[in-house]
Design a protein around this motif. Structure first.
Motif, PDB file in Angstrom:
ATOM      1  N   TYR A   1       0.819  -1.215   0.000  1.00 52.36           N
ATOM      2  CA  TYR A   1       0.000   0.000   0.000  1.00 52.36           C
ATOM      3  C   TYR A   1       0.855   1.268   0.000  1.00 52.36           C
ATOM      4  CZ  TYR A   1      -4.512  -2.353   0.655  1.00 52.36           C
ATOM      5  OH  TYR A   1      -5.652  -3.097   0.481  1.00 52.36           O
ATOM      6  N   GLY A   2       1.872   1.316   0.839  1.00 48.66           N
ATOM      7  CA  GLY A   2       2.725   2.502   0.861  1.00 48.66           C
ATOM      8  C   GLY A   2       3.433   2.722  -0.458  1.00 48.66           C
ATOM      9  N   ARG A   3       3.895   1.628  -1.070  1.00 46.31           N
ATOM     10  CA  ARG A   3       4.581   1.724  -2.360  1.00 46.31           C
ATOM     11  C   ARG A   3       3.625   2.213  -3.458  1.00 46.31           C
ATOM     12  NH1 ARG A   3       9.312  -1.414  -3.389  1.00 46.31           N
ATOM     13  NH2 ARG A   3      10.293  -2.106  -1.451  1.00 46.31           N
ATOM     14  N   VAL A   4       2.387   1.730  -3.438  1.00 40.31           N
ATOM     15  CA  VAL A   4       1.405   2.158  -4.441  1.00 40.31           C
ATOM     16  C   VAL A   4       1.114   3.646  -4.299  1.00 40.31           C
ATOM     17  CG1 VAL A   4      -1.013   1.938  -5.156  1.00 40.31           C
ATOM     18  CG2 VAL A   4       0.356  -0.109  -4.738  1.00 40.31           C
ATOM     19  N   LEU A   5       0.946   4.105  -3.069  1.00 36.01           N
ATOM     20  CA  LEU A   5       0.694   5.535  -2.851  1.00 36.01           C
ATOM     21  C   LEU A   5       1.876   6.371  -3.335  1.00 36.01           C
ATOM     22  CD1 LEU A   5      -0.980   5.403   0.670  1.00 36.01           C
ATOM     23  CD2 LEU A   5      -2.093   5.958  -1.493  1.00 36.01           C
TER      24      LEU A   5
END
Length: 304
Positions: free
Chosen positions: A106-110
């Motif tokens: 999730y952090g990488r996608v954001l």
């Protein structure tokens, strides 16, 4: 025959009850029943039948629901024609994922989306469900990150688009000082005598552990049943039990663990994006899919 009626029939097939359809569509169960009754008047063959106290689709009803998917998709394409023409990138997108992939991705996608000059309005959530429950989540989310073991049954084809994201090895996790950590790979016979921490029944680690027991031809001792991989990693690192953890999304990031591949068995899970086909007509959804693929590629490169 109206589009709304076909949508109701489709949701009844996907969700299994009038109450669930009503909750998803934000209407009353009576309104759902009225739509089904109006649709039934168009056909001589029964579309539904009573199954106990619930309403279920007949074979004819399921056939119509599957045919209705094409109609819904065509109407969605028409509704999104202007958005596609203008290449709008800022629409809202809902993304659901299971716990370990959410923690890893999730952090990488954001971060991937943050680098875009115009980005979708992404709404994240997580769902801890067994494999067979993932497809139904597409009724509530634009994109669903789902996993299944490589040898398990494929996702249903009707009304669902599957976008492969990764094939992730599942390794044996040991405390760094465990005697078996000196080996480069482990067979089911090597690990069958250990105490185990695994998931609850119906989730992939426990399904795979059943295959380990079958190949070793002996029962395994399960000391702990924990679904959260972070907790599993901490239990394994403390010693006294070993476990099975996914290599890219969990294992490489966990401290105090030695990961060893499991030989003689297909210890791999697929990570896929599940969505309804009409969602992919939206530019905002396409951008999130691209960000997911880029984020996963980076995670695999780090863990290889």
């Amino acid at each position: 025959m109206e589009l709304r009626q076909l949508e109701v029939l489709r949701e009844l097939e996907a969700l299994g009850s009038v109450t669930a359809v009503a909750e998803m569509m934000h209407v009353t169960p009576s309104a759902v029943s009225q739509q089904i009754a109006a649709l039934q008047r168009e056909f001589r063959t029964p579309l539904t039948r009573r199954q106990g106290r619930a309403l279920a689709l007949t074979e004819a009803g399921r056939a119509l629901a599957r045919a209705g998917v094409d109609v819904v998709e065509a109407m969605a394409a028409a509704r999104h024609a202007v958005e596609d023409f203008e290449q709008s990138s800022t629409g809202a997108v809902t993304l659901s994922g299971f716990h370990s992939v959410g923690q890893a991705l999730y952090g990488r996608v954001l971060a991937e989306l943050e680098a875009l000059p115009e980005r979708p309005e992404l709404h994240l959530s997580d769902e801890d469900v067994s494999q067979e429950e993932f497809p139904a989540l597409t009724a509530h989310h634009d994109l669903v990150l789902a996993h299944r073991l490589e040898h398990s049954p494929p996702w249903p084809a009707d009304g669902l688009t599957v976008l492969p994201l990764a094939q992730e090895p599942i390794d044996v996790a040991l405390a760094v000082g465990h005697p078996l950590a000196s080996r480069s790979a482990l067979s089911p016979a090597d690990v069958a005598g250990e105490r185990w921490v695994t998931s609850r029944g119906g989730f992939s680690p426990d399904d795979l552990l059943g295959s380990v027991a079958a190949l070793a031809d002996r029962p395994l001792t399960v000391a702990h049943r924990i679904n959260d991989y972070g907790s599993v990693a901490s239990v394994v690192a403390a010693g006294g039990a070993i476990g099975l953890v996914p290599r890219y999304t969990v294992g490489r990031a966990a401290e105090g663990l030695a990961l060893r591949p499991l030989s003689g068995i297909s210890a791999t899970r697929r990570i896929d994006v599940l969505t309804r086909p009409e969602n992919l007509h939206r530019r905002s959804v396409q951008l999130v899919v691209m960000a997911l693929r880029s984020a996963m590629a980076g995670l695999i490169a780090r863990g290889s």
